[in-house]
Each structure stands twice: as C-alpha cells, then as structure tokens.
Design a protein around this motif. Sequence first.
Motif, PDB file in Angstrom:
ATOM      1  N   PRO A 106      35.429  34.159  43.786  1.00 24.68           N
ATOM      2  CA  PRO A 106      36.161  34.561  42.589  1.00 24.68           C
ATOM      3  C   PRO A 106      37.661  34.350  42.758  1.00 24.68           C
ATOM      4  N   CYS A 107      38.098  34.288  44.020  1.00 23.33           N
ATOM      5  CA  CYS A 107      39.536  34.178  44.277  1.00 23.33           C
ATOM      6  C   CYS A 107      40.123  32.899  43.715  1.00 23.33           C
ATOM      7  N   VAL A 148      31.589  39.198  40.728  1.00 29.62           N
ATOM      8  CA  VAL A 148      31.012  39.783  41.935  1.00 29.62           C
ATOM      9  C   VAL A 148      29.674  40.474  41.660  1.00 29.62           C
ATOM     10  N   THR A 175      35.968  36.305  36.297  1.00 32.42           N
ATOM     11  CA  THR A 175      36.333  37.050  37.508  1.00 32.42           C
ATOM     12  C   THR A 175      35.822  38.489  37.421  1.00 32.42           C
ATOM     13  N   ARG A 176      35.934  39.054  36.233  1.00 31.73           N
ATOM     14  CA  ARG A 176      35.561  40.453  36.049  1.00 31.73           C
ATOM     15  C   ARG A 176      34.066  40.694  36.329  1.00 31.73           C
ATOM     16  N   CYS A 183      43.145  39.791  46.518  1.00 36.61           N
ATOM     17  CA  CYS A 183      42.237  38.919  45.816  1.00 36.61           C
ATOM     18  C   CYS A 183      42.317  39.192  44.332  1.00 36.61           C
ATOM     19  N   ALA A 184      42.002  38.155  43.574  1.00 32.80           N
ATOM     20  CA  ALA A 184      42.092  38.285  42.128  1.00 32.80           C
ATOM     21  C   ALA A 184      41.168  39.371  41.597  1.00 32.80           C
ATOM     22  N   SER A 185      40.026  39.570  42.267  1.00 33.66           N
ATOM     23  CA  SER A 185      39.122  40.599  41.754  1.00 33.66           C
ATOM     24  C   SER A 185      39.681  41.998  42.013  1.00 33.66           C
ATOM     25  N   CYS A 186      40.521  42.114  43.081  1.00 29.97           N
ATOM     26  CA  CYS A 186      41.200  43.397  43.311  1.00 29.97           C
ATOM     27  C   CYS A 186      42.074  43.702  42.107  1.00 29.97           C
ATOM     28  N   LYS A 213      33.620  50.319  49.609  1.00 29.44           N
ATOM     29  CA  LYS A 213      34.190  51.182  48.588  1.00 29.44           C
ATOM     30  C   LYS A 213      33.817  50.675  47.193  1.00 29.44           C
ATOM     31  N   SER A 233      41.931  42.591  39.077  1.00 28.63           N
ATOM     32  CA  SER A 233      41.235  42.871  37.829  1.00 28.63           C
ATOM     33  C   SER A 233      40.551  44.241  37.873  1.00 28.63           C
ATOM     34  N   ASN A 234      40.145  44.682  39.079  1.00 30.13           N
ATOM     35  CA  ASN A 234      39.594  46.038  39.201  1.00 30.13           C
ATOM     36  C   ASN A 234      40.630  47.099  38.860  1.00 30.13           C
ATOM     37  N   SER A 288      32.097  52.844  44.103  1.00 33.11           N
ATOM     38  CA  SER A 288      32.746  53.115  42.817  1.00 33.11           C
ATOM     39  C   SER A 288      32.321  52.142  41.725  1.00 33.11           C
ATOM     40  N   PHE A 289      31.486  51.175  42.102  1.00 33.06           N
ATOM     41  CA  PHE A 289      31.068  50.127  41.177  1.00 33.06           C
ATOM     42  C   PHE A 289      32.223  49.240  40.719  1.00 33.06           C
ATOM     43  N   TYR A 290      33.312  49.275  41.469  1.00 30.04           N
ATOM     44  CA  TYR A 290      34.373  48.296  41.237  1.00 30.04           C
ATOM     45  C   TYR A 290      34.276  47.283  42.362  1.00 30.04           C
ATOM     46  N   PHE A 291      33.410  46.303  42.176  1.00 33.83           N
ATOM     47  CA  PHE A 291      33.186  45.340  43.247  1.00 33.83           C
ATOM     48  C   PHE A 291      34.347  44.375  43.353  1.00 33.83           C
ATOM     49  N   ASN A 292      34.621  43.963  44.570  1.00 34.20           N
ATOM     50  CA  ASN A 292      35.610  42.904  44.732  1.00 34.20           C
ATOM     51  C   ASN A 292      35.075  41.860  45.690  1.00 34.20           C
ATOM     52  N   MET A 293      35.925  40.915  45.972  1.00 36.10           N
ATOM     53  CA  MET A 293      35.595  39.842  46.886  1.00 36.10           C
ATOM     54  C   MET A 293      35.066  40.385  48.212  1.00 36.10           C
ATOM     55  N   ASP A 294      35.707  41.448  48.693  1.00 29.75           N
ATOM     56  CA  ASP A 294      35.307  42.029  49.980  1.00 29.75           C
ATOM     57  C   ASP A 294      33.872  42.538  49.949  1.00 29.75           C
ATOM     58  N   ARG A 297      41.287  47.198  35.196  1.00 33.23           N
ATOM     59  CA  ARG A 297      40.195  47.854  34.464  1.00 33.23           C
ATOM     60  C   ARG A 297      40.259  49.362  34.602  1.00 33.23           C
ATOM     61  N   SER A 314      36.909  48.150  52.359  1.00 32.39           N
ATOM     62  CA  SER A 314      37.252  47.898  50.968  1.00 32.39           C
ATOM     63  C   SER A 314      36.043  47.387  50.188  1.00 32.39           C
TER      64      SER A 314
END
Lengths: 71, 645
Positions: free
Chosen positions: B303-304, B267, B263-264, A13-16, B76, A18-19, B80-86, A22, B73
């Motif tokens: 966000p995808c 989430v 995107t950043r 995913c795109a947010s992956c 996680k 960008s994480n 870690s405060f790195y949120f994603n789509m999951d 970062r 995922s």
Amino acid sequence: MKKIKITIGGMHCASCASNIERAVKKLKGINSVSVSVLINKAIIEAQDNISIDEIKKTISRLGYEVENIEQ
Amino acid sequence: MNHNPHKESFEDREIRVWKKRLIGVWMFTIPIVILMIIDKMGFVLFDESIMTFIILILAFPVIFVFGFKTIKSGLKGFLSFYFNMDSLIALGTLVAYLTGVASFFFSLQDYSGISSMIMAFFITGKYIETKARGKATQEIRKLLELGARNARILMDKEEIEIPIKELKIGDIMIIKPGEKIPTDGIIVKGESSVDESMITGESIPNDKTIGSNVIGATINQEGILYVKATKIGKDTFLSHIINLIEEAQSTKVPIQAMADKITRIFVPSILFIAILTFVIWWLFADLSKAFGIAVAVLVIACPCALGLATPTALMVSSGMGAKRGILIRKGEAIQTMKKIKTIVFDKTGTITKGKPEVRELFSLNKEKDFLELVASIEKLSEHPIAKAIVEYSKLIKFKDVKKFKVLRGRGLEGEINRKKIMIGNRTLMNENNIFLNKFEDRIKKFESKGYTTMIVVENKKPIGIIGVADDVKEDSVKAINYLNRKGFRTIMITGDNEATAKAISQRVNIKEFIANVLPEDKANKIKELQKSGFVAFIGDGINDAPGLKQANVGIAIGTGTDIAIESGDIVLSKGSLIGVVQAINLSKATFKKIKQNLFWAFGYNVLMIPLAITGFIHPVFAEIAMALSSITVVMNANLLRNQRI
C-alpha cells in the motif's frame, strides 16, 4: 474554527497516515484532517472548543507519538 | 514554527533508528542464510531439528528485538481494526516464524529462516525508503533551518546579542556584512545589498537603503545595516513560506483520490485474500505450501507505493518550486494546469512594475502652476498614479482642496480657489460632456505610447494632460513570447482605455487585451473567458483576489516582502513573469511524475498479488519486490529534480 498542526512520530507508511485521518475525523468538532507522512504532520481544522487532549489520545491509541502541537 | 536547529532533525533520527535495526537484522540473518545455503547444497551439519532450533534462536532477535516496533504496531492494528502496512509484515513474519516452532510437533515445513529474511529485507527497504524520503524533503528542511538563531540589538546605546526568541517588534537590530538578517524589518540606518536568493530564488543581491524592507534569514552583503524588526515568529516571510509548503502537502491532487480510497481498504482486503489463499491451498495442496504462499501474499502487497506516489512527487515539486520562488499552495493546481488554454495577465504590477511614473505632460498654463493645482488634488488620493504625479511635482506646499471626491476607476475631483477641478480618464470626460477638441491629437499620441493619460479640467474646460507610464518588467516580453510559442491564448486585462492597452500589449507581444475593466469586473471577465476553456489568471494577491479565485488556476504575484496571500493556487514570491513559465513547466512535470508513480504502484500490485496467490513467488522474493516497489516510487519522485523547468 481553528487550525491545529500536530507533529506525529512513528508514522512510516501511507496507511499509517490514512488510519490517523480516519480516526481523528471521527471525533466531534473536527472539520477536516490531513496527515502527511512526508512532513510528519497532521493539519486539522476544527471547532474552537475542540479538545486537544482527545485528539492526542486518539493518535497515541493508534500507536503513534504526538511530538508537538501548534495552534 | 517550533523548530530548534540544534536538535537532531526528525528525518535524521528516523534514518538513524532504521540504520540500527538494519545492522541488527543482518547480523543475525546472514548466518541464517549461510546455514540455509549449506543445507540446500546437501551438506548435513546438524540434525534437522537442531538446525530448526538454531535458526529459531537466530531469527528471534530479528523478529522480536529489531522488528519489535513493526510487530507491535502491526498487532496494534489487529486490536483496533486500524490495519496498516505493519499488520501485513507482522502477520507474515509471525506466521512464518511459528511454522518453525510448530515443525517440532507436526510435520510442517519450517519457514522461520524465511521469516528472518523477510524482516531483514523489510527493514532494509524501510531504511532506503526513509533516506530517499529525506531527500524528497531536503529543500523544505533547509528552509526550516534557515532562520537565524541570534540577533544583535541596540539596547540603551549598547549592542547586545540575544536569542531570536527574545526579539521584539520595534527592536533595532544591527547586521554586519556577511551576517544573516535575524527577522523581517525595515532599514533605519545604513545601506547595503542583500542576498535574498535563499528565499525568493532571485540570484542578484537587492540594493537596500533607509526605508527598504528586508526579509529575515537573507544575508547582508557589504554595509552595516540597522534594521527595525517589524515581524517576528509566525508572522515572518520565512514562516509564511514554510507554512504554505506544509499546508500544500495537506491538499489533495484529485488524481490521488482513487489511490487514497484503495489505500484505506487495502490492508484488510489483503488480509482477507491471504486467508482465502491459505484455505484454498490447504484444501487443494497441503498445509506447508499453504503457509508459504499465504506469507508471500501478505508481504508482497504494497500500500505504501500507492500512498506515497502523489505526496512524494508533490513534495519534491514544492521544494524545487520554493528554490525558484514558486510556492504551490494547492496540489490541485498541478493537475488543473494541464488543461489551461488561456492565460490572462493583469497589467499593473504583473506585466508592468506597478510603479507608474509621469513621462510627459502638456498644459495650457505654466507647468509649475499646472502641477501645483493637479498635485494638490492628487495628494489626497492613495492611487499609485496619484502618488506618481505628486512625486513628479516635487511640491512641498499644497493648496487647500474642498469638496474632494474619488471617482472610482475614472479619476478625482475637487475645488481649489472656487475653481472646479476634475482629473481623470476619457470615461470621466464623456460622462461630463467635456469636449477635448484640440487636446484630442495630443491625447492620442500619449495613448499610442502606452501612457495612461489623465486629462485635467478646470470649470469644464480641459487645461492639460498628463501621461503616466508604468515600465514593463524586464522579463515580461520573454515570458509572454514563450507562452505564445507554447500555444497559449495570452490576454492582458486592464483598466486603461483601448489605445493605451493596445500600445502596451503590442510592446509585450501579448495576443489580446481587454481594456476599460474596472477592478471589480475582472472576475466576471474571467468567468466569460472560462466558457471557452480553462483559464489561468496572473495578478497581484491583494487587488486581484476575486479574479484569482474565479480562475481555474490563480497565480498570485507577490509584491516584495508581503506574501501573506490568501488567494491564488500558486504564489510567486519573485515578481518576474518567468515564474509563470516555470510554474507551468513544473506543474506539468510534476503531474507526469504523479501519473508515472500511480501507474507503477497500481501496476505493481495488480501484477504481483495474483502471482503470489498462484504460488509463483517465493516469500523472500515477494518481500524484496515489495520493498523495491515503494523505493522505486520515492526515487522516481526524486528524479523530478533532473527536469529543467
């Protein structure tokens, strides 16, 4: 300065992407990071003395697998 | 390029994994759906709590086995405060599942069946999206698999077959008809034609003979070739192309910047909105409703679609380009191309073939003596015109030249038998106050034919002239006509003088020309032109590097087998100027696709999130909508292939 290409598994995913960008950007000695979900690769420009291990750890800590590293 | 062709490709593995999950989730979700439908229709099969219990058991593997990766995922991300789509899906499904458990203890609506359906649709969406993404990258993967695996080489006069990795520079490879040339090299024996379509997009096989360069991964047609390997591994033409494409993916198209920013923060913002929605609905309605609506908010956000809008279109575009010998190095060029008003072409090697030949000469002396004199001096220069003259002279024994000097952009001088010889253009003659008198008419005639005319002077007196011409490439006129029709201002830039430049520009229908430009001044001329709008410059990647950099879009024309070009936003591996037309069309079509995709992705989120917040969308439909939106973006990018460029 050198260019490092890392193949990353587990991104979907795109947010992956960008994480990872970062997180890696925060490391010392990194000039630029660009992660593409489509080719499953991170292209990193960094100082010559960069610790590859550090980059690897950062990526796996986020939950992605480092599959291959080219320098 | 570390790729093993025998290994299952990354994309294939990904697709296989999602497919397994897909089958798994529906195996358990379908019974849940059936149970829920029966229940809705008013048939009571079980007691309500038994029903909840059965659904919880059926949904368990969906969420925690097949959805495990997603849940893991996602969680996680929270740690870690790195949120994603999951993170959104994980939270949405877990909350929904837990309402089922909680409903045993409190009076709460059970959303556990819904959680299973959300996960099922999520995984279905991912499966379809992964497949579509695989399609988007197909050309690139084809290139990756293109390389030869083995090479047959000559060792101690014997043919042996070795894996490509063991091949060394200098090895003599033997390639039979129909076989792939293992790596880049130069022909040392044999004659054949080689099909290079897979790499340059050139459909007609190229004739090759001793001394010709060949590209690895192209296919030998009819004769046996003995080829000395000159480049291996990362340095080959093919590796360079793959590298260019991969790196292009890492460049950004400016229009995407906004989407990236969103995107950043997307989430975390949605998480916040979902919590807020939950609290408000809880306060003003009831807890059950609040859960359902909060889950819908979590799973509807996508966000995808935003993140994939540009890269997918760029990837499809790269693939389409690569097939035609157009390599987009910088994503930015796609956006800038739209604003281009002026297209400047370098003459030599761009409009023309870059192989000058002597067409006509005139001399006061015997032609043989004249040529002996001229060729002896020209022999010392590396300039293409000098080479053409030497070749034309067919001279074997050259005279001794003293005090040889290259006069940049003007000509050459030297002394033979104490006679001071000067060969050069009009500028050089003017500088040295040499009167051309009776030669003037002949020179004008040469120039009107488009010849680059060199004047030969002996002890300050003209003794002859040589007309050198560089043939126009077959497609140049066609390409320039097209660009003129499209309303571009087309300009040719050249070191030739006015008369010669005029003749050539008329021949190719180019609107304007700038003559007498020294190589180092090309970039400045482009800068001047930029005052009145965006300029694209087309030139070869080696001599014209500064001009390519200065232009808003630099298109480098590859010369044969060398594309290790560092300048140029777009590289054409095939020499034809039709590539310029195609590159412009491709860029415009791609940019349009990117805009469509971004519009769709933004529009989707802007419209759907408020609908979910206000409770108008059922969580399952929210998930379906989300899955569809990212699939739509990827599929729309794939539609770019239908564009004729």
